[in-house]
Scaffold this motif. Structure first.
Motif, PDB file in Angstrom:
ATOM      1  N   ILE A 330       0.895  -1.261  -0.100  1.00  0.00           N
ATOM      2  CA  ILE A 330      -0.029   0.085   0.005  1.00  0.00           C
ATOM      3  C   ILE A 330       0.938   1.230   0.085  1.00  0.00           C
ATOM      4  CG2 ILE A 330      -1.661   1.312   1.187  1.00  0.00           C
ATOM      5  CD1 ILE A 330      -3.016  -1.319   2.228  1.00  0.00           C
ATOM      6  N   LEU A 331       2.084   1.244   0.778  1.00  0.00           N
ATOM      7  CA  LEU A 331       2.943   2.363   0.965  1.00  0.00           C
ATOM      8  C   LEU A 331       3.498   2.575  -0.806  1.00  0.00           C
ATOM      9  CD1 LEU A 331       4.519   2.012   4.420  1.00  0.00           C
ATOM     10  CD2 LEU A 331       2.946   3.636   3.554  1.00  0.00           C
ATOM     11  N   LEU A 332       3.802   1.522  -1.230  1.00  0.00           N
ATOM     12  CA  LEU A 332       4.248   1.479  -2.701  1.00  0.00           C
ATOM     13  C   LEU A 332       3.367   1.711  -3.586  1.00  0.00           C
ATOM     14  CD1 LEU A 332       6.973  -1.556  -2.441  1.00  0.00           C
ATOM     15  CD2 LEU A 332       7.419   1.098  -2.329  1.00  0.00           C
ATOM     16  N   GLN A 363      -8.793  -2.807  -1.007  1.00  0.00           N
ATOM     17  CA  GLN A 363     -10.001  -2.896  -2.169  1.00  0.00           C
ATOM     18  C   GLN A 363     -10.321  -1.465  -2.603  1.00  0.00           C
ATOM     19  OE1 GLN A 363     -12.464  -5.893  -0.545  1.00  0.00           O
ATOM     20  NE2 GLN A 363     -11.720  -7.509  -1.870  1.00  0.00           N
ATOM     21  N   LYS A 364     -10.750  -0.611  -1.425  1.00  0.00           N
ATOM     22  CA  LYS A 364     -11.096   0.694  -1.720  1.00  0.00           C
ATOM     23  C   LYS A 364      -9.988   1.601  -2.479  1.00  0.00           C
ATOM     24  CE  LYS A 364     -14.600   1.333   1.926  1.00  0.00           C
ATOM     25  NZ  LYS A 364     -14.954   2.038   3.169  1.00  0.00           N
ATOM     26  N   LEU A 365      -9.009   1.432  -1.857  1.00  0.00           N
ATOM     27  CA  LEU A 365      -7.651   1.782  -2.507  1.00  0.00           C
ATOM     28  C   LEU A 365      -7.452   1.624  -3.740  1.00  0.00           C
ATOM     29  CD1 LEU A 365      -5.324   1.970   0.701  1.00  0.00           C
ATOM     30  CD2 LEU A 365      -6.157   3.923  -0.335  1.00  0.00           C
ATOM     31  N   LEU A 366      -7.527   0.281  -4.079  1.00  0.00           N
ATOM     32  CA  LEU A 366      -7.232  -0.253  -5.580  1.00  0.00           C
ATOM     33  C   LEU A 366      -8.686   0.636  -6.339  1.00  0.00           C
ATOM     34  CD1 LEU A 366      -6.328  -2.005  -7.688  1.00  0.00           C
ATOM     35  CD2 LEU A 366      -7.491  -3.817  -6.877  1.00  0.00           C
ATOM     36  N   LYS A 367      -9.632   0.699  -5.991  1.00  0.00           N
ATOM     37  CA  LYS A 367     -11.117   1.169  -6.954  1.00  0.00           C
ATOM     38  C   LYS A 367     -10.499   2.665  -6.837  1.00  0.00           C
ATOM     39  CE  LYS A 367     -15.788   1.870  -6.770  1.00  0.00           C
ATOM     40  NZ  LYS A 367     -16.905   1.785  -5.878  1.00  0.00           N
ATOM     41  N   GLN A 368     -10.033   3.482  -5.772  1.00  0.00           N
ATOM     42  CA  GLN A 368      -9.776   4.702  -5.897  1.00  0.00           C
ATOM     43  C   GLN A 368      -8.390   5.320  -6.593  1.00  0.00           C
ATOM     44  OE1 GLN A 368      -7.236   6.739  -2.424  1.00  0.00           O
ATOM     45  NE2 GLN A 368      -9.345   7.144  -1.799  1.00  0.00           N
ATOM     46  N   SER A 439      -8.040   5.798   3.765  1.00  0.00           N
ATOM     47  CA  SER A 439      -8.948   4.706   4.170  1.00  0.00           C
ATOM     48  C   SER A 439      -9.861   4.422   2.926  1.00  0.00           C
ATOM     49  CB  SER A 439      -9.888   5.064   5.332  1.00  0.00           C
ATOM     50  OG  SER A 439     -10.819   6.053   5.216  1.00  0.00           O
ATOM     51  N   GLY A 440      -9.682   5.040   1.745  1.00  0.00           N
ATOM     52  CA  GLY A 440     -10.286   4.513   0.569  1.00  0.00           C
ATOM     53  C   GLY A 440     -11.222   5.391  -0.021  1.00  0.00           C
ATOM     54  N   GLU A 441     -11.426   6.623   0.597  1.00  0.00           N
ATOM     55  CA  GLU A 441     -12.437   7.523   0.091  1.00  0.00           C
ATOM     56  C   GLU A 441     -11.986   8.762  -0.294  1.00  0.00           C
ATOM     57  OE1 GLU A 441     -15.864  10.116   2.434  1.00  0.00           O
ATOM     58  OE2 GLU A 441     -15.261   8.202   3.192  1.00  0.00           O
ATOM     59  N   ASP A 442     -12.251   9.198  -1.460  1.00  0.00           N
ATOM     60  CA  ASP A 442     -11.794  10.445  -1.891  1.00  0.00           C
ATOM     61  C   ASP A 442     -12.776  11.696  -1.408  1.00  0.00           C
ATOM     62  OD1 ASP A 442     -11.053  12.853  -3.292  1.00  0.00           O
ATOM     63  OD2 ASP A 442     -10.991  12.026  -5.132  1.00  0.00           O
ATOM     64  N   PRO A 443     -12.188  12.735  -0.478  1.00  0.00           N
ATOM     65  CA  PRO A 443     -13.216  13.569   0.256  1.00  0.00           C
ATOM     66  C   PRO A 443     -13.732  14.735  -0.949  1.00  0.00           C
ATOM     67  CG  PRO A 443     -10.899  14.081   0.848  1.00  0.00           C
ATOM     68  CD  PRO A 443     -10.991  12.685  -0.032  1.00  0.00           C
ATOM     69  N   LEU A 444     -12.757  14.717  -1.994  1.00  0.00           N
ATOM     70  CA  LEU A 444     -13.360  15.779  -2.907  1.00  0.00           C
ATOM     71  C   LEU A 444     -14.124  15.028  -4.216  1.00  0.00           C
ATOM     72  CD1 LEU A 444     -10.125  17.885  -3.597  1.00  0.00           C
ATOM     73  CD2 LEU A 444     -12.033  18.206  -1.976  1.00  0.00           C
TER      74      LEU A 444
END
Length: 476
Positions: A330-332, A363-368, A439-444
């Motif tokens: 994830i860091l990479l 999974q959220k980060l992958l989608k993001q 945490s996988g959510e784009d606030p914008l």
């Protein structure tokens, strides 16, 4: 008169009076009935000391020892009572039962036979004699199987042996040896633990217990057991040598975990490297060190992936290693690999809450990542601090400011990039917004905004609307 006085004086020195002895016996009986065993024993001690020729005082003291679970202490008293009164069948039967439970079949048989000689119809003596004969045959069968190297059969037979003679240390030690050879050290520990109490000086069992705990990674238990050995003989060379090794390793492990709790990861890594040098021959400690070094190197993601991968080869089903490698991925920003590691970890432990949450976040980060990735936009790592983020922002904002471009198409492209750069800076320098993004959510993202609709430009307006713009930009 003078002679009688001298006799009374001698009696006072050598023993208690009959009245005093009777008092101690009566108090002992009452305290025993009340369950106050230690106090009862004290009175029976006084009674025995006052009259060493009374077989009943020995027998009653033996009864207290048995009630306290001290069969070894009861035996000498029963033997003394039998010596003083050879036809005392209750004492002989009691001694025979103890000898049977201790696995001393020949001596037990002799006592049971002595009871039957005087009382041929004694039902309990008949039953126990049969058990003694059965036990003798089982002991022979167990030793024959052990001599053949058939350890599974030995264990099965010893199960029956120990059922008949639960106080026999030899049978427990033999079964422990079989469990070790069969690769089940935990069961060996379960047999050796009572065996240490069944012999007066069982340093060998304490040492073996300590070595087994050590091999399983239970370094604190290992230290406790080897200390018991040294209490029996502080000069025991084998116990002392193992004590020094176990103490050194235990100190390093405890120190390493303390450093991790203080987030002193580099020092913890060095300490775990020392652990591997201290004990290179026990796989548990090398594997544990690799796992924890993997965790410590999380701040250096590429190195963490390498060490975690090595640790994963050693222990493919260790969910903690898979979790740590996933976090390194994830860091990479290698989210697909992070998802794969979390999914693999979940296969080994379906109910682990931490793994479930980690998989959901990955999974959220992958989608993001298929949308806007603010870290990539600024070209910084996920562990970048605020100062590094602002520095990257200023550099890119200066590079992509639309005033730097001449053609309309280039200005449009620069405008788009500039907006993304400013959005990235806004999200990553705001702790709450950054936490949401991590945490996988784009606030914008307009989809995540309350009431629908969102904003593309982070400051609430687009300064580039209206065509030509010629203002000075302060990169703050």
């Amino acid at each position: 008169v003078i002679v009688n006085r001298n006799i009374n004086a001698v009696e006072c020195v050598l023993g208690a009076t009959p009245v005093e002895i009777e008092h101690h016996l009566e108090m002992g009986r009452k305290l025993l009935a009340a369950g106050q065993l230690a106090e009862a024993l004290s009175h029976y001690h006084s009674a025995v000391e006052g009259d060493s020729k009374n077989y009943l005082t020995y027998y009653k003291r033996a009864a207290v020892f048995l009630a306290m679970g001290k069969s070894k202490s009861a035996l000498p008293d029963l033997s003394q009572a039998i010596q003083l009164k050879p036809d005392f069948l209750a004492a002989r039967l009691q001694r025979a039962n103890i000898l049977l439970k201790q696995g001393s079949t020949q001596e037990a048989r002799e006592d049971f036979q002595a009871v039957l000689k005087r009382s041929p119809n004694h039902e309990e003596a008949h039953d126990q004699l049969r058990k003694a004969e059965e036990l003798e045959l089982l002991q022979e069968e167990a030793h024959e199987a052990h001599h053949r190297g058939d350890y599974s059969t030995t264990v099965q037979v010893l199960e029956k042996v120990i059922e008949l003679s639960p106080w026999d240390p030899e049978s427990r030690e033999l079964r422990a040896e079989c469990y070790i050879r069969l690769g089940d050290p935990r069961k060996a520990i379960m047999d050796l633990t009572p065996a240490t109490r069944l012999r007066a000086d069982n340093r060998a069992a304490f040492l073996k217990l300590s070595q087994l705990h050590y091999s399983l990674g239970d370094h604190h238990d290992s230290l406790n057991q080897v200390r018991e050995c040294l209490k029996l003989d502080q000069d025991d060379k084998e116990c002392f040598a193992h004590y020094k090794q176990a103490k050194k390793l235990s100190k390093q492990l405890d120190s390493a975990e303390e450093l991790i709790s203080e987030q002193r990861y580099q020092e913890a890594t060095e300490k775990y490297e020392s652990v591997m040098r201290t004990e290179p021959n026990v796989a548990f400690y090398t594997n544990k060190a690799k796992e924890r070094i993997c965790f410590c190197l999380m701040k250096s993601a590429e190195e963490a992936v390498d060490i975690c991968s090595e640790a994963h080869q050693r222990e493919p089903q260790n969910i903690h290693i898979l979790r740590d490698r996933a976090e390194a991925y994830i860091l990479l920003q290698e989210y697909e690999k992070a998802v794969e590691d979390y999914q693999e970890a979940r296969e080994f432990d379906q109910d682990n809450q931490e793994i479930r949450e980690g998989l959901d976040r990955a999974q959220k980060l992958l989608k993001q990542s298929h949308k806007r990735d603010y870290y990539k936009i600024l070209g910084v790592s996920r562990s970048a601090n605020k100062q590094e983020i602002i520095k990257a922002y200023r550099k890119l904002a200066q590079q992509w400011h639309p005033d730097n471009f001449q053609s309309e198409a280039d200005k449009k492209e620069a405008e788009k990039k500039f907006i993304d750069i400013a959005s990235a800076k806004e999200v990553l320098t705001d702790p709450e917004m950054r936490q949401k993004f991590d945490s996988g959510e784009d606030p914008l993202d307009p989809e995540n905004q309350q009431g629908g609709g969102g904003r593309e430009w982070p400051f609430g307006f687009n300064p580039f609307e209206g065509g030509n713009f010629h203002f000075k930009f302060h990169y703050n």
